[in-house]
Design a protein around this motif. Structure first.
Motif, PDB file in Angstrom:
ATOM      1  N   GLN A  83       0.832  -1.221   0.000  1.00 29.14           N
ATOM      2  CA  GLN A  83       0.000   0.000   0.000  1.00 29.14           C
ATOM      3  C   GLN A  83       0.857   1.258   0.000  1.00 29.14           C
ATOM      4  N   LYS A  84       2.001   1.188   0.662  1.00 23.45           N
ATOM      5  CA  LYS A  84       2.899   2.353   0.753  1.00 23.45           C
ATOM      6  C   LYS A  84       3.904   2.387  -0.407  1.00 23.45           C
ATOM      7  N   ASP A  85       3.720   1.501  -1.388  1.00 22.61           N
ATOM      8  CA  ASP A  85       4.636   1.400  -2.535  1.00 22.61           C
ATOM      9  C   ASP A  85       6.088   1.177  -2.107  1.00 22.61           C
ATOM     10  N   MET A  86       6.260   0.425  -1.032  1.00 26.18           N
ATOM     11  CA  MET A  86       7.596   0.087  -0.577  1.00 26.18           C
ATOM     12  C   MET A  86       7.999  -1.307  -1.052  1.00 26.18           C
ATOM     13  N   LEU A  87       7.060  -2.000  -1.697  1.00 29.46           N
ATOM     14  CA  LEU A  87       7.326  -3.346  -2.202  1.00 29.46           C
ATOM     15  C   LEU A  87       6.627  -3.517  -3.528  1.00 29.46           C
TER      16      LEU A  87
END
Length: 87
Positions: A83-87
């Motif tokens: 969701q946080k665009d960290m993956l």
């Protein structure tokens, strides 16, 4: 494929790091004693690299404590990273 591999690696690292916690856990501080290097425990996979403290800070609005088992905690961590665009 790289994202799937990074996700699988992180899932394994999270499970290994947090499975020793005394479940159920009611807040992030309940997880600290299980971490091999405390809040400084580092998680790395592909281009993703962060400490347990950074993870807790970035996902504080997504985590849904209490967690009854390591699987539900790890599932939320992975979803939160996506969701946080960290993956």
């Amino acid at each position: 494929m790289a994202d799937e591999q990074a996700e699988a690696e992180l899932r394994d690292q999270f499970t290994e790091a947090f499975e020793g916690a005394d479940f159920p856990v009611t807040n992030p501080m309940d997880l600290v004693p299980a971490l091999p290097n405390g809040p400084g425990t580092r998680f790395e996979a592909g281009d993703v690299d962060f400490t347990a403290m950074e993870l807790s800070t970035k996902l504080s609005d997504i985590q849904d404590f209490p967690y009854e088992d390591v699987e539900s905690l790890v599932d939320d961590l992975i979803e939160g990273l996506k969701q946080k665009d960290m993956l």
